[in-house]
Design a protein around this motif. Structure first.
Motif, PDB file in Angstrom:
ATOM      1  N   ARG A 161      67.326  75.961  67.223  1.00 24.25           N
ATOM      2  CA  ARG A 161      68.770  75.920  67.478  1.00 24.25           C
ATOM      3  C   ARG A 161      69.118  74.514  67.953  1.00 24.25           C
ATOM      4  NH1 ARG A 161      72.980  79.504  69.024  1.00 24.25           N
ATOM      5  NH2 ARG A 161      74.370  78.698  70.633  1.00 24.25           N
ATOM      6  N   TYR A 162      70.110  73.895  67.307  1.00 26.36           N
ATOM      7  CA  TYR A 162      70.515  72.553  67.704  1.00 26.36           C
ATOM      8  C   TYR A 162      71.945  72.298  67.254  1.00 26.36           C
ATOM      9  CZ  TYR A 162      68.891  71.550  62.905  1.00 26.36           C
ATOM     10  OH  TYR A 162      68.676  71.564  61.558  1.00 26.36           O
ATOM     11  N   THR A 163      72.441  71.076  67.538  1.00 21.85           N
ATOM     12  CA  THR A 163      73.835  70.717  67.278  1.00 21.85           C
ATOM     13  C   THR A 163      73.907  69.534  66.318  1.00 21.85           C
ATOM     14  OG1 THR A 163      74.511  71.475  69.469  1.00 21.85           O
ATOM     15  CG2 THR A 163      76.013  69.979  68.321  1.00 21.85           C
ATOM     16  N   ASP A 164      74.769  69.633  65.319  1.00 25.98           N
ATOM     17  CA  ASP A 164      75.087  68.522  64.423  1.00 25.98           C
ATOM     18  C   ASP A 164      76.428  67.930  64.832  1.00 25.98           C
ATOM     19  OD1 ASP A 164      72.866  68.491  62.703  1.00 25.98           O
ATOM     20  OD2 ASP A 164      73.651  70.175  61.570  1.00 25.98           O
ATOM     21  N   THR A 165      76.449  66.614  64.943  1.00 29.65           N
ATOM     22  CA  THR A 165      77.677  65.909  65.297  1.00 29.65           C
ATOM     23  C   THR A 165      78.079  65.013  64.137  1.00 29.65           C
ATOM     24  OG1 THR A 165      77.095  65.919  67.650  1.00 29.65           O
ATOM     25  CG2 THR A 165      78.787  64.359  66.935  1.00 29.65           C
ATOM     26  N   TYR A 166      79.312  65.169  63.646  1.00 33.04           N
ATOM     27  CA  TYR A 166      79.837  64.392  62.526  1.00 33.04           C
ATOM     28  C   TYR A 166      80.852  63.389  63.076  1.00 33.04           C
ATOM     29  CZ  TYR A 166      77.785  68.156  59.766  1.00 33.04           C
ATOM     30  OH  TYR A 166      76.909  69.069  59.218  1.00 33.04           O
ATOM     31  N   TYR A 167      80.524  62.097  62.967  1.00 32.78           N
ATOM     32  CA  TYR A 167      81.395  61.058  63.517  1.00 32.78           C
ATOM     33  C   TYR A 167      82.441  60.658  62.480  1.00 32.78           C
ATOM     34  CZ  TYR A 167      78.197  60.721  67.406  1.00 32.78           C
ATOM     35  OH  TYR A 167      77.451  61.012  68.511  1.00 32.78           O
ATOM     36  N   PHE A 168      83.307  61.609  62.220  1.00 33.49           N
ATOM     37  CA  PHE A 168      84.488  61.378  61.390  1.00 33.49           C
ATOM     38  C   PHE A 168      85.638  62.012  62.161  1.00 33.49           C
ATOM     39  CE2 PHE A 168      86.568  60.352  57.523  1.00 33.49           C
ATOM     40  CZ  PHE A 168      87.515  61.333  57.288  1.00 33.49           C
ATOM     41  N   GLY A 169      85.757  61.573  63.374  1.00 33.83           N
ATOM     42  CA  GLY A 169      86.641  62.241  64.303  1.00 33.83           C
ATOM     43  C   GLY A 169      85.868  63.035  65.332  1.00 33.83           C
ATOM     44  N   THR A 170      84.517  62.896  65.354  1.00 31.64           N
ATOM     45  CA  THR A 170      83.626  63.536  66.319  1.00 31.64           C
ATOM     46  C   THR A 170      83.796  65.053  66.288  1.00 31.64           C
ATOM     47  OG1 THR A 170      83.936  61.586  67.708  1.00 31.64           O
ATOM     48  CG2 THR A 170      82.774  63.457  68.673  1.00 31.64           C
ATOM     49  N   TYR A 171      83.201  65.655  65.289  1.00 32.72           N
ATOM     50  CA  TYR A 171      83.228  67.105  65.125  1.00 32.72           C
ATOM     51  C   TYR A 171      81.822  67.640  65.325  1.00 32.72           C
ATOM     52  CZ  TYR A 171      84.542  71.639  63.179  1.00 32.72           C
ATOM     53  OH  TYR A 171      84.806  72.971  62.999  1.00 32.72           O
ATOM     54  N   ARG A 172      81.661  68.639  66.192  1.00 31.61           N
ATOM     55  CA  ARG A 172      80.350  69.180  66.537  1.00 31.61           C
ATOM     56  C   ARG A 172      80.227  70.630  66.089  1.00 31.61           C
ATOM     57  NH1 ARG A 172      81.768  66.038  70.981  1.00 31.61           N
ATOM     58  NH2 ARG A 172      80.305  64.336  71.444  1.00 31.61           N
ATOM     59  N   ILE A 173      79.031  70.957  65.572  1.00 30.16           N
ATOM     60  CA  ILE A 173      78.724  72.332  65.182  1.00 30.16           C
ATOM     61  C   ILE A 173      77.356  72.685  65.754  1.00 30.16           C
ATOM     62  CG2 ILE A 173      78.334  73.937  63.285  1.00 30.16           C
ATOM     63  CD1 ILE A 173      80.119  72.256  61.549  1.00 30.16           C
ATOM     64  N   LYS A 174      77.307  73.673  66.615  1.00 32.27           N
ATOM     65  CA  LYS A 174      76.044  74.181  67.150  1.00 32.27           C
ATOM     66  C   LYS A 174      75.656  75.430  66.365  1.00 32.27           C
ATOM     67  CE  LYS A 174      73.747  75.079  71.542  1.00 32.27           C
ATOM     68  NZ  LYS A 174      73.905  75.139  73.024  1.00 32.27           N
ATOM     69  N   HIS A 175      74.407  75.489  65.945  1.00 31.33           N
ATOM     70  CA  HIS A 175      74.031  76.571  65.025  1.00 31.33           C
ATOM     71  C   HIS A 175      72.586  77.009  65.247  1.00 31.33           C
ATOM     72  CE1 HIS A 175      71.923  73.401  62.842  1.00 31.33           C
ATOM     73  NE2 HIS A 175      73.052  72.700  62.876  1.00 31.33           N
ATOM     74  N   ASN A 176      72.330  78.252  64.847  1.00 31.45           N
ATOM     75  CA  ASN A 176      70.965  78.766  64.742  1.00 31.45           C
ATOM     76  C   ASN A 176      70.435  78.401  63.356  1.00 31.45           C
ATOM     77  OD1 ASN A 176      71.038  80.221  67.299  1.00 31.45           O
ATOM     78  ND2 ASN A 176      72.446  81.613  66.264  1.00 31.45           N
ATOM     79  N   THR A 177      69.168  78.037  63.301  1.00 32.14           N
ATOM     80  CA  THR A 177      68.553  77.607  62.047  1.00 32.14           C
ATOM     81  C   THR A 177      67.332  78.467  61.767  1.00 32.14           C
ATOM     82  OG1 THR A 177      69.271  75.343  62.469  1.00 32.14           O
ATOM     83  CG2 THR A 177      67.608  75.670  60.765  1.00 32.14           C
ATOM     84  N   ASN A 178      67.334  79.124  60.601  1.00 34.92           N
ATOM     85  CA  ASN A 178      66.215  79.953  60.167  1.00 34.92           C
ATOM     86  C   ASN A 178      65.613  79.347  58.899  1.00 34.92           C
ATOM     87  OD1 ASN A 178      66.401  82.666  61.893  1.00 34.92           O
ATOM     88  ND2 ASN A 178      68.473  82.024  61.365  1.00 34.92           N
ATOM     89  N   GLU A 179      64.291  79.284  58.867  1.00 36.16           N
ATOM     90  CA  GLU A 179      63.584  78.657  57.742  1.00 36.16           C
ATOM     91  C   GLU A 179      62.595  79.660  57.141  1.00 36.16           C
ATOM     92  OE1 GLU A 179      59.695  75.869  57.418  1.00 36.16           O
ATOM     93  OE2 GLU A 179      61.242  75.182  58.810  1.00 36.16           O
ATOM     94  N   PHE A 180      62.623  79.775  55.818  1.00 34.57           N
ATOM     95  CA  PHE A 180      61.669  80.593  55.074  1.00 34.57           C
ATOM     96  C   PHE A 180      61.036  79.706  54.000  1.00 34.57           C
ATOM     97  CE2 PHE A 180      65.068  83.295  56.594  1.00 34.57           C
ATOM     98  CZ  PHE A 180      64.404  84.388  57.140  1.00 34.57           C
ATOM     99  N   SER A 181      59.699  79.701  53.926  1.00 29.54           N
ATOM    100  CA  SER A 181      59.040  78.837  52.949  1.00 29.54           C
ATOM    101  C   SER A 181      57.742  79.470  52.474  1.00 29.54           C
ATOM    102  CB  SER A 181      58.759  77.450  53.542  1.00 29.54           C
ATOM    103  OG  SER A 181      57.861  77.543  54.634  1.00 29.54           O
ATOM    104  N   LEU A 182      57.346  79.083  51.262  1.00 26.57           N
ATOM    105  CA  LEU A 182      56.089  79.488  50.646  1.00 26.57           C
ATOM    106  C   LEU A 182      55.444  78.235  50.082  1.00 26.57           C
ATOM    107  CD1 LEU A 182      54.275  81.927  49.885  1.00 26.57           C
ATOM    108  CD2 LEU A 182      55.481  81.998  47.688  1.00 26.57           C
ATOM    109  N   ALA A 183      54.146  78.008  50.380  1.00 30.54           N
ATOM    110  CA  ALA A 183      53.514  76.740  50.040  1.00 30.54           C
ATOM    111  C   ALA A 183      52.107  76.954  49.498  1.00 30.54           C
ATOM    112  CB  ALA A 183      53.466  75.816  51.255  1.00 30.54           C
ATOM    113  N   TYR A 184      51.693  76.022  48.640  1.00 26.23           N
ATOM    114  CA  TYR A 184      50.310  75.939  48.151  1.00 26.23           C
ATOM    115  C   TYR A 184      49.461  75.276  49.229  1.00 26.23           C
ATOM    116  CZ  TYR A 184      46.349  74.002  45.550  1.00 26.23           C
ATOM    117  OH  TYR A 184      45.100  73.632  45.141  1.00 26.23           O
ATOM    118  N   LEU A 185      48.257  75.813  49.469  1.00 24.41           N
ATOM    119  CA  LEU A 185      47.444  75.408  50.612  1.00 24.41           C
ATOM    120  C   LEU A 185      46.067  74.949  50.169  1.00 24.41           C
ATOM    121  CD1 LEU A 185      46.934  75.346  53.750  1.00 24.41           C
ATOM    122  CD2 LEU A 185      46.169  77.726  53.511  1.00 24.41           C
ATOM    123  N   VAL A 186      45.613  73.821  50.734  1.00 26.16           N
ATOM    124  CA  VAL A 186      44.237  73.334  50.611  1.00 26.16           C
ATOM    125  C   VAL A 186      43.655  73.290  52.016  1.00 26.16           C
ATOM    126  CG1 VAL A 186      42.772  71.414  49.943  1.00 26.16           C
ATOM    127  CG2 VAL A 186      44.749  71.983  48.552  1.00 26.16           C
TER     128      VAL A 186
END
Length: 285
Positions: A161-186
């Motif tokens: 969970r973190y915050t993105d800040t857009y400096y085009f008038g200073t707009y902030r969005i705090k959000h939950n982030t979920n990641e799903f991935s599948l990978a080839y493994l050595v």
């Protein structure tokens, strides 16, 4: 008559890829990070693991016993196997049965891991917009299976969970982030149970806003959830501490499009890298 050397012709299937690679212009594009930052590190890890496997196999070979010159080695003498009692026969059969049962478990190595990671994302400049991301911590659950050291897979789920800040008038969005991935493994054992591994794959990252606000008047509605495809690779080491429980340390790199939460005013048209050093424990079964 003197023979004339005929130059060897290079097959067209080797010339075409080489010419294509040499003609590429390494500009900042959506394909460049995948080639230079994802494929190259994984290919390097695969080369190192292959070299380590070759050296390990050579060190385990023992030279055959030498015989004096001019003499032939003595032929092997046949020996009769000792007689076995009924109890010994039964015990031998049980051992062979146990080996047959355990062989699939040794062949298909599986483990589940729980890790904690730190999240660091690079700032983005694009389309007259600068995006900054706060650092954060998160957790990840992984499942792995390796039928061979050079062929395996891993499935991952991560949360932070973190915050993105857009400096085009200073707009902030705090959000939950979920990641799903599948990978080839050595995954290769290089020294006394110390494993070096590398993975490369793809998945999806989901941004779910929880707080927002700023000085951009054109965004008056709550930002929606946004799902984006991503590439991921990882490098790391792991070692069993007990017969089943081990410790894992790794570095992960996620690459995806800079999120704009479906608002064109926040669209930088750039790719973002998220770096995730992680440490955790795994259980082998």
């Amino acid at each position: 008559m003197r023979a004339v050397d005929t130059p060897q012709r290079i097959p067209h299937f080797l010339v075409a890829p080489g010419a294509t690679i040499l003609s590429m212009q390494f500009q900042r594009s959506s394909a460049l990070p995948l080639i230079r930052r994802v494929a190259f590190p994984f290919m390097l890890m695969l080369l190192l693991l292959t070299s380590a496997a070759t050296l390990s196999a050579q060190s385990e070979q023992t030279p055959p016993a030498s015989t004096p010159a001019g003499q032939e080695p003595p032929p092997p003498q046949p020996t009769a196997p000792p007689a076995m009692t009924d109890a010994q026969s039964s015990s031998s059969a049980d051992v062979q049965t146990a080996r047959v049962v355990q062989r699939p478990k040794d062949l298909y190595k599986r483990d589940v891991a729980v890790s904690a990671f730190a999240q660091f994302s690079q700032y983005i400049n694009g389309n007259s917009i600068r995006t900054d991301t706060t650092s954060s911590g998160g957790g990840m659950v992984s499942l792995r299976q390796s039928p061979r050291w050079w062929f395996g897979y891993e499935a991952n789920y991560g949360y932070t969970r973190y915050t993105d800040t857009y400096y085009f008038g200073t707009y902030r969005i705090k959000h939950n982030t979920n990641e799903f991935s599948l990978a080839y493994l050595v995954d290769r054992n290089i020294y006394r149970g110390l494993h070096v591994f590398g993975s490369i794959g793809a998945g999806a990252i989901i941004f779910s806003p929880s707080q927002y606000g700023g000085a951009i008047n054109i965004i008056s509605t709550p930002p929606p959830t946004q799902s984006l495809p991503m590439f991921v690779y990882s490098l790391g080491v792991q070692k069993l501490v007990t017969s089943r429980l081990g410790v894992r340390v790794q570095y992960r790199d996620d690459e995806y499009k800079d999120p704009n939460f479906k608002f064109e005013a926040l669209n930088t048209h750039k790719l973002r890298h998220t770096y995730e050093p992680a440490i955790g424990v795994y259980y082998r079964f």
